[in-house]
Design a protein around this motif. Structure first.
Motif, PDB file in Angstrom:
ATOM      1  N   ASP A   1      -4.718   6.138  19.228  1.00  0.00           N
ATOM      2  CA  ASP A   1      -5.196   6.563  17.913  1.00  0.00           C
ATOM      3  C   ASP A   1      -4.063   6.920  16.955  1.00  0.00           C
ATOM      4  OD1 ASP A   1      -7.537   6.704  16.392  1.00  0.00           O
ATOM      5  OD2 ASP A   1      -7.603   8.878  16.510  1.00  0.00           O
ATOM      6  N   ARG A   2      -2.925   6.256  17.120  1.00  0.00           N
ATOM      7  CA  ARG A   2      -1.832   6.469  16.172  1.00  0.00           C
ATOM      8  C   ARG A   2      -2.221   5.944  14.793  1.00  0.00           C
ATOM      9  NH1 ARG A   2       3.801   4.639  19.186  1.00  0.00           N
ATOM     10  NH2 ARG A   2       4.058   6.516  20.494  1.00  0.00           N
ATOM     11  N   PRO A   3      -2.039   6.738  13.740  1.00  0.00           N
ATOM     12  CA  PRO A   3      -2.380   6.260  12.408  1.00  0.00           C
ATOM     13  C   PRO A   3      -1.259   5.436  11.788  1.00  0.00           C
ATOM     14  CG  PRO A   3      -1.575   8.493  12.250  1.00  0.00           C
ATOM     15  CD  PRO A   3      -1.584   8.130  13.726  1.00  0.00           C
ATOM     16  N   LEU A   4      -1.560   4.795  10.705  1.00  0.00           N
ATOM     17  CA  LEU A   4      -0.566   4.090   9.904  1.00  0.00           C
ATOM     18  C   LEU A   4       0.402   5.104   9.296  1.00  0.00           C
ATOM     19  CD1 LEU A   4      -1.354   1.310   7.329  1.00  0.00           C
ATOM     20  CD2 LEU A   4      -0.220   3.384   6.541  1.00  0.00           C
TER      21      LEU A   4
ATOM     22  N   ALA B   1      -1.341   1.091  12.189  1.00  0.00           N
ATOM     23  CA  ALA B   1      -2.012   1.944  13.183  1.00  0.00           C
ATOM     24  C   ALA B   1      -2.037   1.247  14.537  1.00  0.00           C
ATOM     25  CB  ALA B   1      -3.433   2.257  12.718  1.00  0.00           C
ATOM     26  N   GLU B   2      -2.014   2.056  15.600  1.00  0.00           N
ATOM     27  CA  GLU B   2      -2.154   1.562  16.971  1.00  0.00           C
ATOM     28  C   GLU B   2      -3.341   2.295  17.592  1.00  0.00           C
ATOM     29  OE1 GLU B   2       1.685   1.047  19.177  1.00  0.00           O
ATOM     30  OE2 GLU B   2       2.451   2.172  17.460  1.00  0.00           O
ATOM     31  N   HIS B   3      -4.321   1.566  18.056  1.00  0.00           N
ATOM     32  CA  HIS B   3      -5.593   2.178  18.426  1.00  0.00           C
ATOM     33  C   HIS B   3      -5.649   2.717  19.855  1.00  0.00           C
ATOM     34  CE1 HIS B   3      -6.960   0.923  14.558  1.00  0.00           C
ATOM     35  NE2 HIS B   3      -6.774  -0.356  14.838  1.00  0.00           N
ATOM     36  N   GLU B   4      -4.699   2.323  20.706  1.00  0.00           N
ATOM     37  CA  GLU B   4      -4.743   2.772  22.102  1.00  0.00           C
ATOM     38  C   GLU B   4      -4.694   4.292  22.197  1.00  0.00           C
ATOM     39  OE1 GLU B   4      -2.384   2.291  26.373  1.00  0.00           O
ATOM     40  OE2 GLU B   4      -1.600   1.325  24.566  1.00  0.00           O
TER      41      GLU B   4
ATOM     42  N   TYR C   1      -5.396  -0.487  -1.431  1.00  0.00           N
ATOM     43  CA  TYR C   1      -6.003   0.712  -0.851  1.00  0.00           C
ATOM     44  C   TYR C   1      -5.658   0.745   0.632  1.00  0.00           C
ATOM     45  CZ  TYR C   1      -8.722   1.193  -5.136  1.00  0.00           C
ATOM     46  OH  TYR C   1      -9.099   1.358  -6.444  1.00  0.00           O
ATOM     47  N   VAL C   2      -5.209   1.918   1.089  1.00  0.00           N
ATOM     48  CA  VAL C   2      -4.751   2.043   2.469  1.00  0.00           C
ATOM     49  C   VAL C   2      -5.424   3.240   3.134  1.00  0.00           C
ATOM     50  CG1 VAL C   2      -2.754   2.121   3.998  1.00  0.00           C
ATOM     51  CG2 VAL C   2      -2.494   1.198   1.674  1.00  0.00           C
ATOM     52  N   GLU C   3      -6.222   2.959   4.176  1.00  0.00           N
ATOM     53  CA  GLU C   3      -6.767   4.021   5.016  1.00  0.00           C
ATOM     54  C   GLU C   3      -5.934   4.081   6.294  1.00  0.00           C
ATOM     55  OE1 GLU C   3     -11.177   4.875   4.654  1.00  0.00           O
ATOM     56  OE2 GLU C   3     -11.160   2.679   4.419  1.00  0.00           O
ATOM     57  N   SER C   4      -5.858   5.267   6.887  1.00  0.00           N
ATOM     58  CA  SER C   4      -4.859   5.511   7.929  1.00  0.00           C
ATOM     59  C   SER C   4      -5.084   4.764   9.234  1.00  0.00           C
ATOM     60  CB  SER C   4      -4.766   7.007   8.216  1.00  0.00           C
ATOM     61  OG  SER C   4      -4.105   7.662   7.156  1.00  0.00           O
ATOM     62  N   HIS C   5      -6.294   4.316   9.507  1.00  0.00           N
ATOM     63  CA  HIS C   5      -6.535   3.616  10.768  1.00  0.00           C
ATOM     64  C   HIS C   5      -7.011   2.183  10.532  1.00  0.00           C
ATOM     65  CE1 HIS C   5      -5.874   7.131  13.360  1.00  0.00           C
ATOM     66  NE2 HIS C   5      -6.375   7.813  12.353  1.00  0.00           N
ATOM     67  N   SER C   6      -6.688   1.659   9.348  1.00  0.00           N
ATOM     68  CA  SER C   6      -7.060   0.291   8.987  1.00  0.00           C
ATOM     69  C   SER C   6      -5.874  -0.394   8.312  1.00  0.00           C
ATOM     70  CB  SER C   6      -8.260   0.287   8.031  1.00  0.00           C
ATOM     71  OG  SER C   6      -9.358   0.976   8.578  1.00  0.00           O
ATOM     72  N   ALA C   7      -5.995  -1.692   8.132  1.00  0.00           N
ATOM     73  CA  ALA C   7      -4.965  -2.441   7.413  1.00  0.00           C
ATOM     74  C   ALA C   7      -5.172  -2.292   5.911  1.00  0.00           C
ATOM     75  CB  ALA C   7      -5.027  -3.912   7.807  1.00  0.00           C
ATOM     76  N   PRO C   8      -4.108  -2.345   5.122  1.00  0.00           N
ATOM     77  CA  PRO C   8      -4.253  -2.288   3.666  1.00  0.00           C
ATOM     78  C   PRO C   8      -5.114  -3.435   3.155  1.00  0.00           C
ATOM     79  CG  PRO C   8      -1.953  -2.032   4.307  1.00  0.00           C
ATOM     80  CD  PRO C   8      -2.697  -2.464   5.539  1.00  0.00           C
ATOM     81  N   VAL C   9      -5.864  -3.156   2.099  1.00  0.00           N
ATOM     82  CA  VAL C   9      -6.707  -4.190   1.487  1.00  0.00           C
ATOM     83  C   VAL C   9      -6.558  -4.133  -0.033  1.00  0.00           C
ATOM     84  CG1 VAL C   9      -8.412  -4.224   3.344  1.00  0.00           C
ATOM     85  CG2 VAL C   9      -8.724  -2.662   1.423  1.00  0.00           C
ATOM     86  N   GLY C  10      -6.898  -5.256  -0.674  1.00  0.00           N
ATOM     87  CA  GLY C  10      -6.883  -5.312  -2.122  1.00  0.00           C
ATOM     88  C   GLY C  10      -8.099  -4.616  -2.714  1.00  0.00           C
ATOM     89  N   LYS C  11      -8.071  -4.449  -4.020  1.00  0.00           N
ATOM     90  CA  LYS C  11      -9.122  -3.698  -4.706  1.00  0.00           C
ATOM     91  C   LYS C  11     -10.490  -4.336  -4.521  1.00  0.00           C
ATOM     92  CE  LYS C  11     -10.249  -1.620  -9.183  1.00  0.00           C
ATOM     93  NZ  LYS C  11      -9.758  -1.379 -10.572  1.00  0.00           N
TER      94      LYS C  11
END
Length: 281
Positions: A21-24, A16-19, A217-227
């Motif tokens: 609001d581009r999502p992943l 994602a790029e926040h400038e 787990y992947v949310e569209s405006h964040s980095a992927p994270v483990g369980k």
């Protein structure tokens, strides 16, 4: 600067790029097909992903799916000449935006009608500049509850889950990679009035998320994270939602219960805001 990386055997993501609001965006590459998750905020956004895939000699998308209709996930659809997947509400919502001139007046009208908000209007202006020639397309393939795709050695499940953020929100589960894409489904509503959460909906969505055998787990405006990290973070909001369910509108009792759960003297600002959204009618 755009960040592109491989997060599992079959999955490459552009962060994602926040400038604006581009999502992943994600490409799931099988032996026979590549599935693209979300179209991007614009043809320019889509072109960046295409270039990244080509630079790595990865198979370009053969099919794509939309996690929901919001502009940052769908306005790049015209840049991909492949069949697209969504639910009926996604198609209906995008159909209402077809043929607009996207002038400042149109953006202001959409904000006034609460179809989008001020933040989205500002991000659209930044993403497209003054010449906003935006072509809206609807998904080609509509499904109701669940759709399964075989990419060749990779099995994907698309689940329509709905929720406060958007009624057409979908989860995407990549079985072999044990990766769950959540889109923005766990976020509050952002259009149609003030931001708000419904405690029951939030609990339903988190419960559904944990039914998958996911390790990433992947949310569209964040980095992927483990369980473990995802669970640690989301469990705090689950507790807040449970307190809202138990205490109703009694803000004092909710705050005291949450401070006890977090073992803090003052409620952190992120939970102050979240509680406001939970208590908004």
């Amino acid at each position: 600067m755009t960040q592109f990386e491989q997060i599992s055997q079959h999955i490459w993501i552009m962060h994602a790029e926040h400038e604006t609001d581009r999502p992943l965006l994600a490409a799931i590459v099988g032996e026979r097909r590549t599935l693209l998750m979300d179209a991007g905020a614009s043809p320019s956004h889509a072109a960046q992903l295409r270039e990244e895939l080509m630079n790595r000699s990865l198979r370009l998308p053969d099919i794509m799916m939309l996690t929901h209709w919001h502009w940052d996930h769908s306005f790049g659809l015209s840049a991909w000449n492949v069949p697209s997947i969504g639910v009926r509400e996604t198609a209906e919502r995008l159909r209402l935006l077809k043929g607009l001139d996207w002038s400042d007046k149109t953006l202001n009208d959409l904000v006034r009608q609460q179809i989008i908000n001020d933040s989205s209007a500002g991000h659209i202006r930044l993403e497209y500049g003054a010449d906003r020639n935006i072509e809206i397309r609807e998904p080609d393939i509509l499904f109701e509850k669940k759709l399964e795709l075989d990419l060749g050695g990779v099995s994907c499940e698309i689940h329509h889950v709905g929720g406060d953020h958007a009624g057409d929100s979908c989860y995407l589960f990549v079985q072999e990679d044990k990766t769950l894409f959540l889109g923005d489904a766990l976020g509050p509503s952002v259009y149609g009035g003030p931001r708000k959460y419904t405690s029951g909906e939030f609990l339903r969505l988190t419960n559904e998320a944990f039914h998958f055998d996911a390790h990433i787990y992947v949310e569209s405006h964040s980095a992927p994270v483990g369980k473990a990290e995802f669970r640690q973070d989301i469990d705090r909001y689950v507790e807040l939602a449970r307190l809202v369910e138990a205490c109703g509108k009694n803000q004092t009792n909710i705050e005291e219960g949450m401070k006890k759960f977090l073992q803090v003297q003052e409620l952190p600002q992120e939970f102050v805001h979240a509680l406001e959204w939970f208590l908004t009618d």
